[in-house]
Scaffold this motif. Structure first.
Motif, PDB file in Angstrom:
ATOM      1  N   ILE A  43       0.867  -1.190   0.000  1.00 25.82           N
ATOM      2  CA  ILE A  43       0.000   0.000   0.000  1.00 25.82           C
ATOM      3  C   ILE A  43       0.898   1.233   0.000  1.00 25.82           C
ATOM      4  CG2 ILE A  43      -1.719   1.320   1.299  1.00 25.82           C
ATOM      5  CD1 ILE A  43      -2.726  -1.387   2.390  1.00 25.82           C
ATOM      6  N   PRO A  44       0.839   2.028  -1.059  1.00 28.32           N
ATOM      7  CA  PRO A  44       1.775   3.148  -1.183  1.00 28.32           C
ATOM      8  C   PRO A  44       1.520   4.296  -0.199  1.00 28.32           C
ATOM      9  CG  PRO A  44       0.261   3.116  -3.037  1.00 28.32           C
ATOM     10  CD  PRO A  44      -0.012   1.892  -2.221  1.00 28.32           C
ATOM     11  N   ASP A  45       0.279   4.556   0.137  1.00 31.21           N
ATOM     12  CA  ASP A  45      -0.030   5.683   1.016  1.00 31.21           C
ATOM     13  C   ASP A  45       0.185   5.288   2.482  1.00 31.21           C
ATOM     14  OD1 ASP A  45      -2.151   7.233   2.773  1.00 31.21           O
ATOM     15  OD2 ASP A  45      -1.694   8.479   1.006  1.00 31.21           O
ATOM     16  N   HIS A  46       1.098   5.998   3.143  1.00 32.13           N
ATOM     17  CA  HIS A  46       1.460   5.676   4.527  1.00 32.13           C
ATOM     18  C   HIS A  46       0.249   5.761   5.460  1.00 32.13           C
ATOM     19  CE1 HIS A  46       3.845   5.399   8.171  1.00 32.13           C
ATOM     20  NE2 HIS A  46       3.246   6.495   8.611  1.00 32.13           N
ATOM     21  N   GLN A  47      -0.579   6.783   5.293  1.00 30.33           N
ATOM     22  CA  GLN A  47      -1.739   6.952   6.162  1.00 30.33           C
ATOM     23  C   GLN A  47      -2.742   5.813   5.978  1.00 30.33           C
ATOM     24  OE1 GLN A  47      -3.638  10.764   5.888  1.00 30.33           O
ATOM     25  NE2 GLN A  47      -5.145  10.295   7.454  1.00 30.33           N
ATOM     26  N   ASP A  48      -3.012   5.416   4.746  1.00 26.39           N
ATOM     27  CA  ASP A  48      -3.910   4.282   4.489  1.00 26.39           C
ATOM     28  C   ASP A  48      -3.359   3.005   5.120  1.00 26.39           C
ATOM     29  OD1 ASP A  48      -5.618   5.910   3.066  1.00 26.39           O
ATOM     30  OD2 ASP A  48      -4.912   5.241   1.097  1.00 26.39           O
ATOM     31  N   ARG A  49      -2.069   2.788   4.959  1.00 24.06           N
ATOM     32  CA  ARG A  49      -1.424   1.599   5.522  1.00 24.06           C
ATOM     33  C   ARG A  49      -1.553   1.605   7.045  1.00 24.06           C
ATOM     34  NH1 ARG A  49       3.034   1.914   2.856  1.00 24.06           N
ATOM     35  NH2 ARG A  49       4.175   3.160   4.363  1.00 24.06           N
ATOM     36  N   HIS A  50      -1.338   2.759   7.658  1.00 23.56           N
ATOM     37  CA  HIS A  50      -1.414   2.892   9.112  1.00 23.56           C
ATOM     38  C   HIS A  50      -2.844   2.622   9.613  1.00 23.56           C
ATOM     39  CE1 HIS A  50      -0.126   4.245  13.037  1.00 23.56           C
ATOM     40  NE2 HIS A  50      -1.167   5.066  13.085  1.00 23.56           N
ATOM     41  N   ILE A  51      -3.836   3.138   8.915  1.00 24.21           N
ATOM     42  CA  ILE A  51      -5.241   2.911   9.289  1.00 24.21           C
ATOM     43  C   ILE A  51      -5.568   1.423   9.239  1.00 24.21           C
ATOM     44  CG2 ILE A  51      -7.634   3.243   8.518  1.00 24.21           C
ATOM     45  CD1 ILE A  51      -6.745   6.109   7.657  1.00 24.21           C
ATOM     46  N   LEU A  52      -5.149   0.748   8.179  1.00 31.50           N
ATOM     47  CA  LEU A  52      -5.417  -0.688   8.062  1.00 31.50           C
ATOM     48  C   LEU A  52      -4.686  -1.494   9.125  1.00 31.50           C
ATOM     49  CD1 LEU A  52      -5.471  -1.186   4.214  1.00 31.50           C
ATOM     50  CD2 LEU A  52      -7.355  -1.525   5.793  1.00 31.50           C
ATOM     51  N   GLN A  53      -3.453  -1.118   9.428  1.00 28.94           N
ATOM     52  CA  GLN A  53      -2.703  -1.815  10.472  1.00 28.94           C
ATOM     53  C   GLN A  53      -3.410  -1.674  11.824  1.00 28.94           C
ATOM     54  OE1 GLN A  53       1.038   0.169   9.748  1.00 28.94           O
ATOM     55  NE2 GLN A  53       1.949  -1.698   8.896  1.00 28.94           N
ATOM     56  N   ASN A  54      -3.886  -0.472  12.121  1.00 30.50           N
ATOM     57  CA  ASN A  54      -4.609  -0.260  13.381  1.00 30.50           C
ATOM     58  C   ASN A  54      -5.906  -1.057  13.413  1.00 30.50           C
ATOM     59  OD1 ASN A  54      -2.725   1.411  14.553  1.00 30.50           O
ATOM     60  ND2 ASN A  54      -3.668   3.270  13.750  1.00 30.50           N
ATOM     61  N   TYR A  55      -6.606  -1.125  12.288  1.00 30.15           N
ATOM     62  CA  TYR A  55      -7.851  -1.887  12.235  1.00 30.15           C
ATOM     63  C   TYR A  55      -7.579  -3.379  12.438  1.00 30.15           C
ATOM     64  CZ  TYR A  55     -12.371  -3.595  10.706  1.00 30.15           C
ATOM     65  OH  TYR A  55     -13.576  -4.228  10.643  1.00 30.15           O
ATOM     66  N   ILE A  56      -6.519  -3.873  11.844  1.00 32.52           N
ATOM     67  CA  ILE A  56      -6.152  -5.283  12.008  1.00 32.52           C
ATOM     68  C   ILE A  56      -5.818  -5.568  13.470  1.00 32.52           C
ATOM     69  CG2 ILE A  56      -4.400  -7.019  11.451  1.00 32.52           C
ATOM     70  CD1 ILE A  56      -4.410  -5.772   8.586  1.00 32.52           C
ATOM     71  N   ARG A  57      -5.082  -4.673  14.118  1.00 39.55           N
ATOM     72  CA  ARG A  57      -4.771  -4.851  15.546  1.00 39.55           C
ATOM     73  C   ARG A  57      -6.055  -4.872  16.380  1.00 39.55           C
ATOM     74  NH1 ARG A  57      -0.736  -0.572  14.799  1.00 39.55           N
ATOM     75  NH2 ARG A  57       1.079  -1.622  13.973  1.00 39.55           N
ATOM     76  N   TYR A  58      -6.984  -3.988  16.028  1.00 40.10           N
ATOM     77  CA  TYR A  58      -8.275  -3.947  16.734  1.00 40.10           C
ATOM     78  C   TYR A  58      -9.004  -5.284  16.576  1.00 40.10           C
ATOM     79  CZ  TYR A  58     -13.257  -3.123  17.261  1.00 40.10           C
ATOM     80  OH  TYR A  58     -14.571  -3.247  17.615  1.00 40.10           O
ATOM     81  N   LEU A  59      -9.066  -5.795  15.354  1.00 34.17           N
ATOM     82  CA  LEU A  59      -9.737  -7.078  15.117  1.00 34.17           C
ATOM     83  C   LEU A  59      -9.064  -8.215  15.899  1.00 34.17           C
ATOM     84  CD1 LEU A  59     -10.442  -6.844  11.291  1.00 34.17           C
ATOM     85  CD2 LEU A  59     -12.085  -6.586  13.163  1.00 34.17           C
ATOM     86  N   GLU A  60      -7.745  -8.179  15.990  1.00 36.03           N
ATOM     87  CA  GLU A  60      -7.036  -9.207  16.746  1.00 36.03           C
ATOM     88  C   GLU A  60      -7.396  -9.134  18.229  1.00 36.03           C
ATOM     89  OE1 GLU A  60      -3.034  -8.215  15.643  1.00 36.03           O
ATOM     90  OE2 GLU A  60      -3.016  -9.663  13.991  1.00 36.03           O
ATOM     91  N   ARG A  61      -7.506  -7.924  18.772  1.00 35.59           N
ATOM     92  CA  ARG A  61      -7.881  -7.767  20.184  1.00 35.59           C
ATOM     93  C   ARG A  61      -9.307  -8.264  20.425  1.00 35.59           C
ATOM     94  NH1 ARG A  61      -5.403  -2.694  19.695  1.00 35.59           N
ATOM     95  NH2 ARG A  61      -7.452  -1.709  19.585  1.00 35.59           N
ATOM     96  N   VAL A  62     -10.214  -7.915  19.528  1.00 39.42           N
ATOM     97  CA  VAL A  62     -11.613  -8.347  19.653  1.00 39.42           C
ATOM     98  C   VAL A  62     -11.699  -9.866  19.578  1.00 39.42           C
ATOM     99  CG1 VAL A  62     -13.865  -8.315  18.518  1.00 39.42           C
ATOM    100  CG2 VAL A  62     -12.585  -6.189  18.803  1.00 39.42           C
ATOM    101  N   HIS A  63     -10.934 -10.447  18.696  1.00 38.22           N
ATOM    102  CA  HIS A  63     -10.946 -11.904  18.519  1.00 38.22           C
ATOM    103  C   HIS A  63     -10.475 -12.618  19.791  1.00 38.22           C
ATOM    104  CE1 HIS A  63     -10.684 -15.793  16.614  1.00 38.22           C
ATOM    105  NE2 HIS A  63      -9.447 -15.884  17.000  1.00 38.22           N
TER     106      HIS A  63
END
Length: 65
Positions: A43-63
């Motif tokens: 993912i070329p856009d740093h902000q988009d990549r950061h948002i997705l990484q945070n969302y993935i971390r959130y999903l891992e915590r919820v799981h």
């Protein structure tokens, strides 16, 4: 209970969340972490990549809960 005035048995928060997720989630899939990491790096856009990484971390915590 849905559509009635009676409450019936009280559910814990965990039981309620589990029940609601069963109604919403059609199927669970296995996720290959290496493929996810590779896709994130592309993912070329740093902000988009950061948002997705945070969302993935959130999903891992919820799981884990």
């Amino acid at each position: 209970r849905y559509g009635s005035d009676s409450y019936g048995e009280m559910l814990s928060e965990e039981e309620l969340v589990h029940m609601l997720l069963e109604e919403v989630v059609d199927e669970e899939i296995d996720v290959n972490e290496r493929e996810i990491e590779s896709a994130l790096r592309r993912i070329p856009d740093h902000q988009d990549r950061h948002i997705l990484q945070n969302y993935i971390r959130y999903l891992e915590r919820v799981h884990r809960k």
